[in-house]
Enzyme design. Structure first.
Site, PDB file in Angstrom:
ATOM      1  N   GLU A 171       0.932  -1.359  -0.014  1.00  0.00           N
ATOM      2  CA  GLU A 171       0.079   0.119   0.315  1.00  0.00           C
ATOM      3  C   GLU A 171       0.967   0.985   0.091  1.00  0.00           C
ATOM      4  O   GLU A 171       0.673   2.095   0.923  1.00  0.00           O
ATOM      5  CB  GLU A 171      -1.257   0.031   1.105  1.00  0.00           C
ATOM      6  CG  GLU A 171      -1.691  -1.295   0.982  1.00  0.00           C
ATOM      7  CD  GLU A 171      -3.103  -1.431   2.167  1.00  0.00           C
ATOM      8  OE1 GLU A 171      -3.316  -0.310   2.975  1.00  0.00           O
ATOM      9  OE2 GLU A 171      -3.961  -1.955   2.013  1.00  0.00           O
ATOM     10  N   GLU A 318      -5.218  -8.533  -0.838  1.00  0.00           N
ATOM     11  CA  GLU A 318      -6.182  -8.103   0.784  1.00  0.00           C
ATOM     12  C   GLU A 318      -7.326  -7.960   0.043  1.00  0.00           C
ATOM     13  O   GLU A 318      -7.721  -7.101  -0.558  1.00  0.00           O
ATOM     14  CB  GLU A 318      -5.621  -6.904   1.463  1.00  0.00           C
ATOM     15  CG  GLU A 318      -4.107  -7.279   1.876  1.00  0.00           C
ATOM     16  CD  GLU A 318      -3.658  -6.167   2.858  1.00  0.00           C
ATOM     17  OE1 GLU A 318      -4.491  -5.261   3.395  1.00  0.00           O
ATOM     18  OE2 GLU A 318      -2.380  -5.853   3.331  1.00  0.00           O
TER      19      GLU A 318
HETATM   20  O1  AHR Z   1      -5.538  -5.894   6.772  1.00  0.00           O
HETATM   21  C1  AHR Z   1      -5.526  -4.796   7.507  1.00  0.00           C
HETATM   22  C2  AHR Z   1      -4.913  -3.786   6.934  1.00  0.00           C
HETATM   23  O2  AHR Z   1      -5.392  -3.156   5.941  1.00  0.00           O
HETATM   24  C3  AHR Z   1      -3.441  -3.983   6.431  1.00  0.00           C
HETATM   25  O3  AHR Z   1      -2.270  -4.036   7.118  1.00  0.00           O
HETATM   26  C4  AHR Z   1      -2.967  -3.005   5.491  1.00  0.00           C
HETATM   27  O4  AHR Z   1      -2.309  -3.231   4.146  1.00  0.00           O
HETATM   28  C5  AHR Z   1      -4.599  -2.771   4.962  1.00  0.00           C
HETATM   29  O5  AHR Z   1      -4.685  -1.194   4.862  1.00  0.00           O
END
Ligand code: AHR
Length: 508
Positions: A171, A318
């Site tokens: 990110e 994610e």
């Molecule tokens: O999954 C939780 C968080 O969400 C992670 O650490 C981050 O990469 C995302 O913003």
């Protein structure tokens, strides 16, 4: 409603890597969720919870990502190897607690092997250096005798781990650096080039797989700009090694002042969260197209030593439901998961399956005690959420070919289908997310079926879930089995409200 299942013109194979998982030093995802320590009264294998290992072994997550997430960008791998571990303070997403680093590289890699999973390690691009990254890689993968491979051997690991999946940045548009695409690609070029190859000689094949930090898929304007700009930057000079592009997407449901709850909701909330999950499909298609457009701009090779960058896989590194109240939990981002989350998980996995020609890998956020979790723990307590059942039921689709589904006479659109085939066995998923109505379907198969069975996960109330007190309240079970069927069409099959069914049809 008629559901006709047909062979596809062009083959799409489901990459097992779409069923991946993600664990981070965040809240109780690792501490308590996996790591309890060797001296713990909780049954463990070298400090890792046996109940968690056994549960994950059953679903065999094809890949598992670690150590973050945001934490990856504050992680110094040296704090978590050898006899003396360094205590650090973890601020990640409200964790605000001391991280003992007892679960470090060797523990993670042992954990991955215990659950039959391929490790994906995300390196630190924000506060770490290219040197730290290459030293970490050396520690993990170097076969030949060197200071760092000896260090690994001293920790009891003679053989190199041969880790191939490396994330370079997390990110980077936000917590990973607030970077511009230009800045990030400049850093990426440096890190990707500094990484050791572990080749046997200069002509041996490169098994390393480098993952570039992709866009924030929740921001429509920014994500289009980000992806096309990153591709443009890569095309400006000789492209570095890039194998995957890691998009992150959450099905946010925050409510006013972050008041939306994972367990206390009404029918309107139910349908809104479910329709939120469906938005993912168009995003994946859009991002895939932007990557393909970008690849066309890559410079043509000018000599024997040049190679054109022709392919970058789209990855969803994610994903999951994220409710507002999770921000206020004592254990950061802790969320209970109800039938609503089981349904959205099924919808999202089916979106990934249907788009398996475009998306090659995915990891759900996160496996234990955080957000869309499969498992919840609290000391000796342990429970499998209904999301776990979806991953278990859906395992049958790995490596299968996607089938076409044609629905006619549709009288209720709160229903979704997905089917795949392998070795003359068809697996059909049916998700009925209507809150009250049983939906009757007729299934028309490509050829005669000799036997079929149905596995079902069903709730009677939208809030139902599994708790430490009632751990098997919602559990998938085989509810129908028929032998000697000899039929191509099966009529009047009732699909209960708030249910996910997986049919298995054995063709003649
Ligand atoms: O999954 C939780 C968080 O969400 C992670 O650490 C981050 O990469 C995302 O913003």
């Amino acid at each position: 409603m008629k559901v006709k299942i047909e062979k596809r013109q062009n083959e799409i194979k489901i990459n097992p890597r779409l069923h991946g998982q993600f664990i981070e030093f965040l809240g109780n995802a690792i501490n308590d969720g996996i790591w309890v320590g060797k001296e713990s009264k909780i049954p463990n294998v070298n400090g890792m919870r046996l109940d968690v290992i056994n549960a994950l072994k059953e679903i065999e997550p094809p890949i598992i990502r670690w150590p973050g997430g945001v934490f990856a960008d504050h992680y110094n791998w040296k704090d978590g190897v050898g006899k003396k571990r360094k205590k650090v303070f973890n601020e990640g997403f409200g964790t605000y607690s001391v991280e003992t680093n007892e679960f470090g590289t060797d523990e993670f890699l042992e954990f991955a092997s215990l659950i039959h999973s391929e490790p994906w390690i995300n390196i630190n691009l924000l506060t770490g250096s290219a040197r730290e990254m290459s030293e970490w890689m050396e520690y993990i993968n170097r076969k030949q005798a060197s200071y760092l491979s000896q260090k690994r051997k001293n920790s009891g690991h003679e053989a190199p781990y041969n880790v191939n999946l490396w994330g370079i940045g997390n990110e980077v548009w936000g917590g990973g650096g607030m970077m511009t695409p230009e800045q990030y690609v400049a850093d990426y070029r440096k890190f990707a080039t500094a990484a050791p190859t572990f080749a046997l000689n200069q002509f041996s094949e490169d098994s390393r797989y480098f993952i570039l930090s992709g866009a924030d898929a929740n921001k429509p304007k920014e994500r289009r700009y980000w992806t096309s700009s990153v591709m443009k930057e890569l095309a400006k000079a000789r492209p570095p090694k890039v194998d995957g592009y890691d998009l992150h997407w959450y099905n946010w449901y925050l409510g006013k002042d972050f008041s939306a709850s994972a367990t206390d909701f009404n029918a309107d909330d139910w349908y809104q969260v479910i329709s939120g999950a469906m938005e993912l499909e168009d995003i994946l298609k859009e991002q895939y197209d932007l990557i393909q457009d970008g690849l066309e701009q890559m410079p043509e090779p000018e000599g024997e030593f040049d190679q054109k960058l022709e392919k970058i896989d789209l990855i969803l590194g994610e994903w999951g439901n994220w409710y507002g109240k999770a921000f206020f939990e004592e254990k950061a981002l802790y969320q209970q998961n109800t039938m609503r989350d089981a349904i959205t998980t099924a919808i999202i996995l089916d979106i990934l399956h249907s788009n398996a020609d475009k998306v090659k890998m995915a990891s759900m956020a996160q496996t234990i005690n955080v957000l869309n979790a499969l498992i919840l723990t609290d000391g000796k307590e342990f429970v499998l959420t209904p999301v776990y059942d979806i991953f278990k039921m859906y395992k049958v689709h790995r490596d299968n070919d996607v089938l076409d589904i044609n629905v006619t006479d549709q009288n209720n659109n709160h229903i979704k289908f997905f089917a795949s085939i392998k070795d003359k066995i068809i697996y059909l998923n049916v998700i009925n997310f209507d809150l009250t109505e049983t939906i009757n379907i007729n299934i028309d198969l490509p050829s005669q079926v000799s036997r079929y069975q149905r596995e079902e996960l069903v709730a009677n109330d939208m809030h139902e879930t599994n708790t430490f007190e009632d751990p098997n309240h919602l559990r998938a079970a085989i509810v129908e089995q028929h032998d000697n069927v000899s039929s191509k069409e099966l009529s009047n099959i009732g699909i209960k409200p708030m249910s996910v069914s997986v049919f298995k049809f054995e063709l003649n």
